[in-house]
Design an enzyme around this catalytic site. Structure first.
Site, PDB file in Angstrom:
ATOM      1  N   ASP A   1       0.830  -1.199   0.000  1.00  0.00           N
ATOM      2  CA  ASP A   1       0.000   0.000   0.000  1.00  0.00           C
ATOM      3  C   ASP A   1       0.868   1.254   0.000  1.00  0.00           C
ATOM      4  O   ASP A   1       2.099   1.193   0.048  1.00  0.00           O
ATOM      5  CB  ASP A   1      -0.942  -0.032   1.198  1.00  0.00           C
ATOM      6  CG  ASP A   1      -2.340   0.470   0.861  1.00  0.00           C
ATOM      7  OD1 ASP A   1      -2.471   1.322  -0.035  1.00  0.00           O
ATOM      8  OD2 ASP A   1      -3.309   0.023   1.518  1.00  0.00           O
TER       9      ASP A   1
ATOM     10  N   ASP B   1      -9.540   3.610  -3.502  1.00  0.00           N
ATOM     11  CA  ASP B   1     -10.365   2.474  -3.091  1.00  0.00           C
ATOM     12  C   ASP B   1     -11.743   2.555  -3.739  1.00  0.00           C
ATOM     13  O   ASP B   1     -12.366   3.630  -3.786  1.00  0.00           O
ATOM     14  CB  ASP B   1     -10.534   2.457  -1.572  1.00  0.00           C
ATOM     15  CG  ASP B   1      -9.271   2.017  -0.852  1.00  0.00           C
ATOM     16  OD1 ASP B   1      -8.251   1.779  -1.533  1.00  0.00           O
ATOM     17  OD2 ASP B   1      -9.300   1.927   0.382  1.00  0.00           O
TER      18      ASP B   1
END
Length: 675
Positions: free
Chosen positions: A165, A226
């Site tokens: 991430d 996201d």
């Protein structure tokens, strides 16, 4: 192909059989590694995961038949690690949550015949530190400063996949390309030590344009934020937003994938029709299919949607290409086509973004097929619709989509460029190469141009600017994939992978999508610094007419209307740049007077401005007058909102000169040609 052809791009072998006859480019298509399929913990559980949570999902995953449908990864996301390390810097975990340590859960996943994935951050502190969801993470839950140590630890624990991430990386303003290259190198080093490959998932949310550099570095890279933030319900708009920002066809090929994020199929808030549309859009994109629902509680309906074999087959097609938009005759009625393995085979998704049911048509000609008869099939009903000669029309419900496959069609005419050279090309000396059996006549180009380990196919022809499919014939007699760097004209280079073909005398093909400029001056070059590279034979260029556009060329500068570095962010300035036919220079001049790039971004007068000096940018197409342009007979392009001319700032001609609106004055800086 003569021995030692392609200017040093030959295998290390004493001799190469002399093939005097050109090899058919379509003789043997080689399957590339498919996009990952599996399940990830985040959408349902956020940071609240432990051994028992994952074990229950694994058991339900197997019982539901997901592995038999092709799903094989079980990926732990945020929350497995709270950021502690021992005195040597090794990750420590809470064994009350993970009895037996992380190797125990990896072993359990493997015991079911599945592969295990794990998660970290590129920065010092992970997402759970900056954005606690479910529970906060302690400082230090990222891998920065420990890339090699952590990748080796993950591999020793038995993990097969790592998602990295970007929360810490973003806060620290790290350079994404060099950071992820260091992580990729660390993963490769770990795999060499343990013998366990570690697939890398780059998750920097599309920042710093990973589609420009992800291929060859990672198996997949996120192209956007996201798809859903934890605690929110799935939405049609968020799904479309991630789909729209995922279209980078030149980046996705040969086992490297654009990633629009995890599936929302089966989450509370989506209807069955929306779930099917979600699968349609991800499948036409060839995207990773990582379910995020609670598998232990999913309905039979959700299971059947996730496991539909014909939809999965479209996603997992052995060519590994991405579908592209091939038509939008009416605003919001979009047709996407995907070139499938084999001859005359396509997948189609007809997407109705409007609020009412609409009849939508797919034309064979847009898909690169002739008007010969082809069979249409519905993958959801698993039945043939019938045979049709030129097109097919179907009613598509409001805010929904229909997927079809088209088979048995006749491929439109293509051009083959044969790399047939004499032995004096070995080591990189220049030679002329004649294209044997070329469509439309003999093509002549230079092989090598004197550069060691470089092959150039020159004088490649395109009848229009836009996306084309290029099939590459090669041999690779080793037992591992080999790579070469492909550069088209002056565009961003990409690393192409060439899987083994079985022997050095057995040819195969892989495919890429490239954007070419109209005309005969396109160049495709393959290069590699290593002697252990594929042995190339020929390329075949196939049209995809529905994806055609045009370059917008300045009369004064002889440079093109361009969006810097393939950026897709709303508000990015338009500029001048040397013409190269790239996706960021291919503009579709629609019947609605829009100039559209990337399939969904419109040239826009910023904030509806009508004053001299108003910035010209890209923005999501919205139908407003500041996105309408009149292409005039005198060469000017005027904005529909205020009538001002598209102009180069200060009448500049250099690369990077920004484009603005200005009162029309007849200067050459305001004159353009669509090519």
């Amino acid at each position: 192909m003569a021995a030692g052809a392609l200017a040093g791009l030959q295998h290390q072998q004493a001799t190469t059989p002399d093939r005097t006859e050109p090899v058919a480019v379509t003789s043997s298509q080689i399957a590339v590694p498919p996009a990952p399929m599996g399940w990830a913990s985040w959408n349902t559980f956020a940071a609240k995961i432990d051994y028992n949570v994952i074990k229950a999902q694994v058991d339900a995953f197997v019982a539901a038949g997901l592995p038999a449908a092709g799903y094989k990864y079980i990926n732990l996301d945020e929350g497995w690690w709270q950021g502690t390390r021992d005195s040597q810097g090794n990750i420590t975990t809470d064994e009350s949550e993970w009895p037996g340590g992380m190797s125990a859960i990896a072993d359990y996943i493997h015991s079911k015949g599945l592969k295990a994935g794990i998660y970290t951050d590129a920065g010092k502190d992970g997402c759970g530190y900056y954005y606690p969801t479910g529970r906060p993470a302690a400082p230090g839950s990222g891998s920065e400063g420990h890339y090699e140590q952590d990748m080796l630890q993950f591999s020793k624990w038995g993990f097969d996949y790592v998602k990295v991430d970007w929360c810490g990386g973003d806060v620290e303003q790290l350079d994404a390309k060099s950071t992820y290259q260091a992580i990729s190198d660390a993963a490769a080093k770990a795999a060499a030590t343990t013998g366990r490959p570690l697939a890398l998932s780059v998750c920097n949310w599309g920042k710093q344009n990973p589609w420009n550099w992800g291929a060859g570095m990672a198996a997949l890279w996120r192209t956007n934020t996201d798809i859903i933030f934890h605690g929110q319900s799935p939405s049609w708009d968020s799904m479309l937003a991630n789909f729209d920002t995922n279209v980078h066809p030149s980046a996705q090929h040969t086992g490297y994938y654009n990633d629009p994020d995890m599936l929302m199929v089966g989450l509370d808030g989506f209807t069955a029709a929306q779930n099917r549309s979600h699968m349609n859009l991800w499948a036409i994109s060839g995207a990773p299919l990582l379910a995020g629902n609670n598998v232990a509680t999913m309905s039979t309906q959700t299971r059947d949607i996730l496991t539909n074999p014909e939809v999965i087959a479209v996603d997992q097609d052995p060519r590994g290409l991405q579908g592209v938009k091939v038509a939008e005759d009416t605003t919001g009625l979009q047709v996407y086509g995907k070139v499938l393995a084999g001859t005359g085979k396509r997948a189609v998704t007809l997407l109705n973004r409007t609020s009412s049911a609409q009849n939508m048509t797919v034309r064979w000609s847009d898909l690169g097929l002739t008007d010969a008869s082809a069979t249409v099939r519905n993958p959801w009903t698993r039945s043939n619709v019938g045979s049709f000669g030129t097109n097919y029309t179907v009613s598509v419900p409001a805010k929904d989509s229909v997927m079809l496959t088209v088979t048995g069609g006749t491929e439109a005419a293509s051009s083959t460029y044969e790399a047939e050279a004499t032995a004096n090309t070995k080591g990189g000396s220049a030679a002329n190469a004649t294209c044997a059996n070329c469509s439309g006549g003999t093509k002549v180009g230079n092989v090598g141009n004197g550069a060691a380990n470089t092959l150039r196919f020159n004088n490649v022809t395109a009848d229009a600017t836009g996306t084309k499919v290029v099939e590459i014939a090669y041999t690779n007699g080793t037992n591992a994939a080999r790579t070469a760097v492909l550069q088209v004209n002056g565009q961003q280079a990409t690393t192409v992978s060439f899987p083994p073909t079985g022997s050095w005398t057995t040819p195969g093909t892989v495919s890429v999508e490239v954007s070419l400029a109209k005309g005969t001056s396109n160049t495709l070059s393959f290069s590699n610094s290593s002697a252990w590279t594929p042995d190339f034979d020929a390329i075949e260029v196939r049209p995809l007419p529905g994806a055609n556009g045009a370059q917008v060329v300045g009369a004064q500068s002889n440079r093109c209307l361009d969006i810097n570095n393939y950026t897709i962010i709303n508000g990015t300035d338009a500029q001048l740049w040397g013409c190269n036919g790239g996706e960021n220079q291919s503009w579709n001049n629609t019947s609605r007077k829009q100039l559209v790039v990337y399939g969904n971004k419109c040239l826009d007068a910023y904030n509806g401005g009508t004053a001299n000096g108003t910035r010209v940018v890209i923005w999501d197409c919205n139908g407003q007058s500041n996105q309408q342009w009149n292409v005039n007979a005198n060469g000017t392009i005027t904005n529909g909102n205020g009538g001002l001319c598209l102009d180069a700032t200060g009448a500049g001609t250099a690369n990077g000169t920004k484009l603005v609106l200005w009162t029309c004055n007849g200067n050459n800086s305001q004159k353009w040609a669509l090519s």
